[in-house]
Design an enzyme around this catalytic site. Structure first.
Site, PDB file in Angstrom:
ATOM      1  CG  MET A   1      -1.898  -1.196   1.159  1.00  0.00           C
ATOM      2  SD  MET A   1      -3.364  -0.971   2.141  1.00  0.00           S
ATOM      3  CE  MET A   1      -2.675  -0.897   3.767  1.00  0.00           C
TER       4      MET A   1
ATOM      5  CG  HIS B   1       8.613   0.165   5.936  1.00  0.00           C
ATOM      6  ND1 HIS B   1       8.851  -1.195   5.946  1.00  0.00           N
ATOM      7  CD2 HIS B   1       7.282   0.301   6.176  1.00  0.00           C
ATOM      8  CE1 HIS B   1       7.730  -1.837   6.213  1.00  0.00           C
ATOM      9  NE2 HIS B   1       6.745  -0.949   6.341  1.00  0.00           N
TER      10      HIS B   1
ATOM     11  CG  HIS C   1       6.854  -2.096   2.156  1.00  0.00           C
ATOM     12  ND1 HIS C   1       6.789  -0.918   2.858  1.00  0.00           N
ATOM     13  CD2 HIS C   1       5.626  -2.659   2.258  1.00  0.00           C
ATOM     14  CE1 HIS C   1       5.561  -0.775   3.354  1.00  0.00           C
ATOM     15  NE2 HIS C   1       4.840  -1.806   3.018  1.00  0.00           N
TER      16      HIS C   1
ATOM     17  CD  GLN D   1      -2.066  -8.897   4.429  1.00  0.00           C
ATOM     18  OE1 GLN D   1      -2.703  -7.902   4.729  1.00  0.00           O
ATOM     19  NE2 GLN D   1      -0.887  -8.810   3.852  1.00  0.00           N
TER      20      GLN D   1
ATOM     21  CB  ILE E   1      12.620  -5.639   8.101  1.00  0.00           C
ATOM     22  CG1 ILE E   1      12.799  -6.683   6.984  1.00  0.00           C
ATOM     23  CG2 ILE E   1      13.844  -4.746   8.215  1.00  0.00           C
ATOM     24  CD1 ILE E   1      13.941  -7.662   7.175  1.00  0.00           C
TER      25      ILE E   1
HETATM   26  P1  AMP Z   1       1.436  -3.028   3.447  1.00  0.00           P
HETATM   27  O1  AMP Z   1       2.006  -1.984   2.559  1.00  0.00           O
HETATM   28  O2  AMP Z   1       1.367  -2.631   4.884  1.00  0.00           O
HETATM   29  O3  AMP Z   1       0.153  -3.609   2.921  1.00  0.00           O
HETATM   30  O4  AMP Z   1       2.468  -4.240   3.426  1.00  0.00           O
HETATM   31  C1  AMP Z   1       2.830  -4.848   2.219  1.00  0.00           C
HETATM   32  C2  AMP Z   1       3.609  -6.105   2.526  1.00  0.00           C
HETATM   33  O5  AMP Z   1       4.786  -5.768   3.268  1.00  0.00           O
HETATM   34  C3  AMP Z   1       2.824  -7.102   3.393  1.00  0.00           C
HETATM   35  O6  AMP Z   1       3.054  -8.421   2.922  1.00  0.00           O
HETATM   36  C4  AMP Z   1       3.433  -6.887   4.762  1.00  0.00           C
HETATM   37  O7  AMP Z   1       3.340  -8.025   5.602  1.00  0.00           O
HETATM   38  C5  AMP Z   1       4.886  -6.599   4.404  1.00  0.00           C
HETATM   39  N1  AMP Z   1       5.554  -5.892   5.499  1.00  0.00           N
HETATM   40  C6  AMP Z   1       5.107  -4.776   6.143  1.00  0.00           C
HETATM   41  N2  AMP Z   1       5.954  -4.440   7.142  1.00  0.00           N
HETATM   42  C7  AMP Z   1       6.956  -5.369   7.119  1.00  0.00           C
HETATM   43  C8  AMP Z   1       8.128  -5.574   7.910  1.00  0.00           C
HETATM   44  N3  AMP Z   1       8.457  -4.761   8.925  1.00  0.00           N
HETATM   45  N4  AMP Z   1       8.929  -6.617   7.601  1.00  0.00           N
HETATM   46  C9  AMP Z   1       8.614  -7.462   6.574  1.00  0.00           C
HETATM   47  N5  AMP Z   1       7.519  -7.320   5.796  1.00  0.00           N
HETATM   48  C10 AMP Z   1       6.703  -6.296   6.065  1.00  0.00           C
END
Ligand code: AMP
Length: 282
Positions: free
Chosen positions: A30, A34, A37, A153, A176
């Site tokens: 989304m 960081h 991602h 999820q 991370i």
């Molecule tokens: P989001 O943009 O929050 O929908 O996250 C996109 C993807 O990045 C999802 O699969 C999350 O689980 C993964 N993600 C978000 N934060 C982290 C993190 N700190 N370490 C690893 N993967 C992450």
């Protein structure tokens, strides 16, 4: 990096790649990217010929409209980070492109659709499953990469993939963290300086829970001690701490030695909802 906003352009690219026999990896996000991602893109790069990232803030998975409006949007920086991460194609559609003609899908989530995040964020996983299904059907990835950060999820997507027999492999990549232990999250940007300083207590609470289990406390004892631990920091409002079986994510009432357990936590801090988890072998 190729940046595409419309479905016809995307389909053309995908068809072209498939006709050349290239494997495709998908990393849905989304935005407000960081290093958490970026780690997914690095994993993807090692395993497929061509990496497609998506940036789409999926309104229908937000159960709180303020959370949606205030979700950070950092488009320019995101593009730069994805260039650096050698992402091959970025798909960033607008809402009409995605929601017009979007299908309802019929997935029986069972208990996984009732506990923890599902209980506190009604409708959330329905929105997640629908958008991920949409991207899977458009992009037809060989492998899709997700983070353990959103463990439940991942389980929901796994259930959907299995039930609908979708021809995609799913990979879950490790969380991370910042140097002080806070799990990286786009929502961390919204924390005040004071709250940001307090935020690593969530990870501390998980580690404390892990230690208690190792010392033989029951899940009920652990939950009660973690509640007391978090109460010492009044800026937090704890939603849940759960001790769950890693496979099913069902709460466990007795921890058996050698079992894989997920310790999951969710709390509001400074009005921002944070989640985290660790996996332990009891
Ligand atoms: P989001 O943009 O929050 O929908 O996250 C996109 C993807 O990045 C999802 O699969 C999350 O689980 C993964 N993600 C978000 N934060 C982290 C993190 N700190 N370490 C690893 N993967 C992450």
């Amino acid at each position: 990096m190729n940046i595409i906003k419309t479905i016809p352009e995307l389909l053309e690219q995908v068809e072209n790649l498939k006709s050349k026999g290239k494997t495709i990896g998908l990393v849905p996000t989304m935005g407000a990217l960081h290093n958490g991602h970026i780690s997914l893109f690095k994993h993807a790069k090692k395993e497929v010929d061509y990496v497609i990232g998506t940036i789409f803030i999926n309104r229908i998975q937000f159960n709180n409209s303020e959370d949606f409006t205030k979700y950070p949007r950092t488009e320019e920086k995101d593009r730069e980070m994805l260039e650096m991460a050698n992402c091959d194609l970025l798909f960033m559609p607008d809402e009409d492109e995605i929601y017009q003609g979007m299908q309802h899908i019929n997935v029986e989530l069972g208990a996984i659709g009732e506990v923890m995040e599902a209980q506190y964020r009604p409708g959330h996983f329905d929105g997640v499953a629908r958008i991920v299904y949409r991207f899977f059907s458009l992009i037809k990835p060989d492998i899709a990469f997700f983070g353990q950060k959103d463990l439940q999820q991942f389980k929901v997507i796994e259930t959907m993939t299995r039930q609908l027999n979708l021809p995609v492999e799913l990979k879950m990549c490790p969380i991370i963290r910042e140097d002080d232990g806070l799990a990286m999250s786009s929502r961390n940007m919204r924390l005040s300086d004071e709250a940001r300083e307090m935020a690593p207590k969530l990870f501390a609470a998980l580690n404390y829970a892990g230690d208690l289990i190792e010392f033989g406390d029951s899940p009920d004892q652990v939950k009660s001690k973690v509640h007391k631990f978090i109460e010492k920091f009044p800026a937090f409002s704890l939603e849940y701490i759960e001790i769950a079986d890693l496979e099913t994510l069902m709460p466990v009432s007795v921890v058996k030695r050698g079992e894989k357990i997920a310790l999951c936590i969710a709390a509001f801090l400074d009005g921002i909802r944070l989640i985290d988890n660790i996996i332990i072998i009891s």
